[in-house]
Motif scaffolding. Structure first.
Motif, PDB file in Angstrom:
ATOM      1  N   ASP A 136       9.547  38.646   7.021  1.00 51.31           N
ATOM      2  CA  ASP A 136       8.593  39.720   7.325  1.00 51.31           C
ATOM      3  C   ASP A 136       8.013  39.606   8.726  1.00 51.31           C
ATOM      4  N   GLY A 137       8.290  38.513   9.405  1.00 50.73           N
ATOM      5  CA  GLY A 137       7.738  38.290  10.732  1.00 50.73           C
ATOM      6  C   GLY A 137       6.394  37.582  10.715  1.00 50.73           C
ATOM      7  N   THR A 138       6.016  37.066   9.550  1.00 49.40           N
ATOM      8  CA  THR A 138       4.749  36.369   9.396  1.00 49.40           C
ATOM      9  C   THR A 138       4.938  34.882   9.635  1.00 49.40           C
ATOM     10  N   GLY A 139       4.105  34.317  10.498  1.00 51.48           N
ATOM     11  CA  GLY A 139       4.139  32.878  10.745  1.00 51.48           C
ATOM     12  C   GLY A 139       3.377  32.153   9.660  1.00 51.48           C
ATOM     13  N   ARG A 176       1.409  18.993  24.351  1.00 54.09           N
ATOM     14  CA  ARG A 176       2.628  19.054  23.551  1.00 54.09           C
ATOM     15  C   ARG A 176       3.086  20.495  23.403  1.00 54.09           C
ATOM     16  N   VAL A 177       4.318  20.662  22.957  1.00 53.16           N
ATOM     17  CA  VAL A 177       4.893  21.982  22.701  1.00 53.16           C
ATOM     18  C   VAL A 177       4.657  22.329  21.239  1.00 53.16           C
ATOM     19  N   CYS A 178       4.287  23.582  20.955  1.00 45.90           N
ATOM     20  CA  CYS A 178       4.027  24.034  19.590  1.00 45.90           C
ATOM     21  C   CYS A 178       5.198  24.868  19.073  1.00 45.90           C
ATOM     22  N   TRP A 179       5.483  24.714  17.792  1.00 45.09           N
ATOM     23  CA  TRP A 179       6.530  25.462  17.119  1.00 45.09           C
ATOM     24  C   TRP A 179       5.932  26.202  15.939  1.00 45.09           C
ATOM     25  N   GLU A 180       6.514  27.357  15.579  1.00 42.60           N
ATOM     26  CA  GLU A 180       6.019  28.156  14.466  1.00 42.60           C
ATOM     27  C   GLU A 180       7.175  28.570  13.578  1.00 42.60           C
ATOM     28  N   CYS A 181       6.972  28.502  12.259  1.00 41.03           N
ATOM     29  CA  CYS A 181       7.936  28.978  11.276  1.00 41.03           C
ATOM     30  C   CYS A 181       7.630  30.440  10.978  1.00 41.03           C
ATOM     31  N   VAL A 182       8.667  31.269  10.968  1.00 40.36           N
ATOM     32  CA  VAL A 182       8.491  32.704  10.751  1.00 40.36           C
ATOM     33  C   VAL A 182       9.399  33.133   9.606  1.00 40.36           C
ATOM     34  N   ASP A 183       8.827  33.870   8.625  1.00 43.83           N
ATOM     35  CA  ASP A 183       9.638  34.341   7.507  1.00 43.83           C
ATOM     36  C   ASP A 183      10.298  35.678   7.835  1.00 43.83           C
TER      37      ASP A 183
END
Length: 71
Positions: free
Chosen positions: A47-50, A38-45
């Motif tokens: 500050d650049g922190t996932g 599967r493809v993974c997604w990441e949320c980033v704030d």
């Protein structure tokens, strides 16, 4: 049912291929995860922190909504 109403109100804006913006946060396609196929997604704030990971864009939108509820 409440989660669906929140998520249908806001839409993710596509910045480029694999990069979206949703309610002030960025959602980035991390890449393909071979063990799960599967493809993974990441949320980033800002500050650049996932802070949230999921296998769908919809799932990342859920994590961002949960993060905004805490504030």
């Amino acid at each position: 049912m409440i989660i669906w109403n929140i998520m249908s109100t806001y839409k993710a804006k596509r910045i480029s291929k694999g990069h979206y913006e949703y309610r002030g946060y960025k959602i980035v396609c991390v890449g393909y995860y071979p063990p799960e196929q599967r493809v993974c997604w990441e949320c980033v704030d800002s500050d650049g922190t996932g802070f949230g990971h999921d296998f769908s864009l919809k799932g990342c939108k859920f994590w961002i909504d949960e993060e905004l509820k805490k504030k």
